[in-house]
Scaffold this motif. Structure first.
Motif, mmCIF file in Angstrom:
data_model
loop_
_atom_site.group_PDB
_atom_site.id
_atom_site.type_symbol
_atom_site.label_atom_id
_atom_site.label_comp_id
_atom_site.label_asym_id
_atom_site.label_seq_id
_atom_site.Cartn_x
_atom_site.Cartn_y
_atom_site.Cartn_z
ATOM 1 N N LEU A 57 0.829 -1.207 0.000
ATOM 2 C CA LEU A 57 0.000 0.000 0.000
ATOM 3 C C LEU A 57 0.866 1.261 0.000
ATOM 4 O O LEU A 57 0.539 2.262 0.630
ATOM 5 N N GLY A 58 2.000 1.190 -0.673
ATOM 6 C CA GLY A 58 2.898 2.332 -0.780
ATOM 7 C C GLY A 58 3.849 2.520 0.385
ATOM 8 O O GLY A 58 4.631 3.464 0.402
ATOM 9 N N VAL A 59 3.815 1.618 1.374
ATOM 10 C CA VAL A 59 4.665 1.754 2.559
ATOM 11 C C VAL A 59 5.664 0.598 2.588
ATOM 12 O O VAL A 59 5.255 -0.573 2.593
ATOM 13 N N PRO A 60 6.978 0.884 2.613
ATOM 14 C CA PRO A 60 7.948 -0.214 2.720
ATOM 15 C C PRO A 60 7.861 -0.866 4.108
ATOM 16 O O PRO A 60 7.851 -0.176 5.115
ATOM 17 N N CYS A 61 7.761 -2.177 4.131
ATOM 18 C CA CYS A 61 7.708 -2.934 5.389
ATOM 19 C C CYS A 61 9.009 -3.716 5.473
ATOM 20 O O CYS A 61 9.260 -4.602 4.653
ATOM 21 N N ARG A 62 9.859 -3.402 6.439
ATOM 22 C CA ARG A 62 11.202 -3.946 6.486
ATOM 23 C C ARG A 62 11.544 -4.536 7.844
ATOM 24 O O ARG A 62 11.086 -4.076 8.885
ATOM 25 N N SER A 63 12.422 -5.517 7.782
ATOM 26 C CA SER A 63 13.072 -6.036 8.976
ATOM 27 C C SER A 63 13.979 -4.945 9.530
ATOM 28 O O SER A 63 14.491 -4.117 8.769
ATOM 29 N N PRO A 64 14.229 -4.931 10.853
ATOM 30 C CA PRO A 64 15.210 -3.989 11.386
ATOM 31 C C PRO A 64 16.586 -4.123 10.733
ATOM 32 O O PRO A 64 17.382 -3.182 10.759
ATOM 33 N N LEU A 65 16.864 -5.278 10.116
ATOM 34 C CA LEU A 65 18.138 -5.439 9.406
ATOM 35 C C LEU A 65 18.293 -4.409 8.295
ATOM 36 O O LEU A 65 19.407 -4.110 7.875
ATOM 37 N N HIS A 66 17.178 -3.859 7.823
ATOM 38 C CA HIS A 66 17.202 -2.899 6.723
ATOM 39 C C HIS A 66 16.844 -1.494 7.174
ATOM 40 O O HIS A 66 16.481 -0.649 6.356
ATOM 41 N N THR A 67 16.938 -1.242 8.471
ATOM 42 C CA THR A 67 16.654 0.094 9.007
ATOM 43 C C THR A 67 17.783 0.552 9.926
ATOM 44 O O THR A 67 17.538 1.290 10.868
ATOM 45 N N ALA A 68 18.993 0.077 9.659
ATOM 46 C CA ALA A 68 20.136 0.361 10.536
ATOM 47 C C ALA A 68 19.835 -0.090 11.961
ATOM 48 O O ALA A 68 20.236 0.546 12.924
ATOM 49 N N ALA A 69 19.090 -1.200 12.094
ATOM 50 C CA ALA A 69 18.730 -1.820 13.374
ATOM 51 C C ALA A 69 17.794 -0.964 14.218
ATOM 52 O O ALA A 69 17.627 -1.215 15.400
#
Length: 150
Positions: A71-83
């Motif tokens: 729905l236009g929002v990236p849903c990421r593991s913390p591995l992909h958000t600089a933890a």
């Protein structure tokens, strides 16, 4: 206010992992979740999942960097958000010390050892610990040791 559907709590959360299948297996082994539902995609990824711990329910989804936004929002593991974490999940368990030992043995990183958190005689006291899972989600497990309302 109407009740939620049978078997669903009023609030549930979805956690995104680099490899949802591996995460689900780990959450079962380390934390004691049970798989209620696992819907595989044609490529073997997880389209939908439901894991329970008593009356608690979480969903685990794919959150690798290559996954398209939902729905236009990236849903990421913390591995992909600089933890970075935007949430911490808390779960009541029966024996926080044995739960901590089980989680540690499965590879959880304990960031706060089991300790008593006493808010005074008119409030509750809990014994709790904090950890992160292999993707970096932060968890807090607690056991009520005093409840003046009970």
């Amino acid at each position: 206010m109407k009740s939620p559907p049978a078997g669903w709590p009023r609030l549930s959360s979805t956690l995104f992992y680099e490899d949802a299948n591996a995460a689900i297996a780990w959450l079962v082994e380390a934390f004691g979740f049970e798989i209620q539902l696992l819907v595989p995609g044609p490529d073997g990824s997880v389209i939908h999942s439901q894991l329970s711990f008593g009356e608690a329910l979480i969903m685990v989804g794919e959150g690798g960097a290559q996954r398209p936004p939902k729905l236009g929002v990236p849903c990421r593991s913390p591995l992909h958000t600089a933890a970075a974490n935007t949430q911490c999940l808390m779960l009541y368990v029966d024996d926080v010390d044995s739960h901590c030992a089980q989680a540690r043995a499965a590879g959880a990183t304990v960031i706060a050892e089991p300790a008593l958190h006493d808010y005074g005689p008119e409030y509750w006291a809990d014994r709790s610990y904090g950890c992160t899972d292999p993707d970096g989600h932060m968890w807090w497990f607690t056991q009520r040791v005093r409840d003046p309302q009970a």
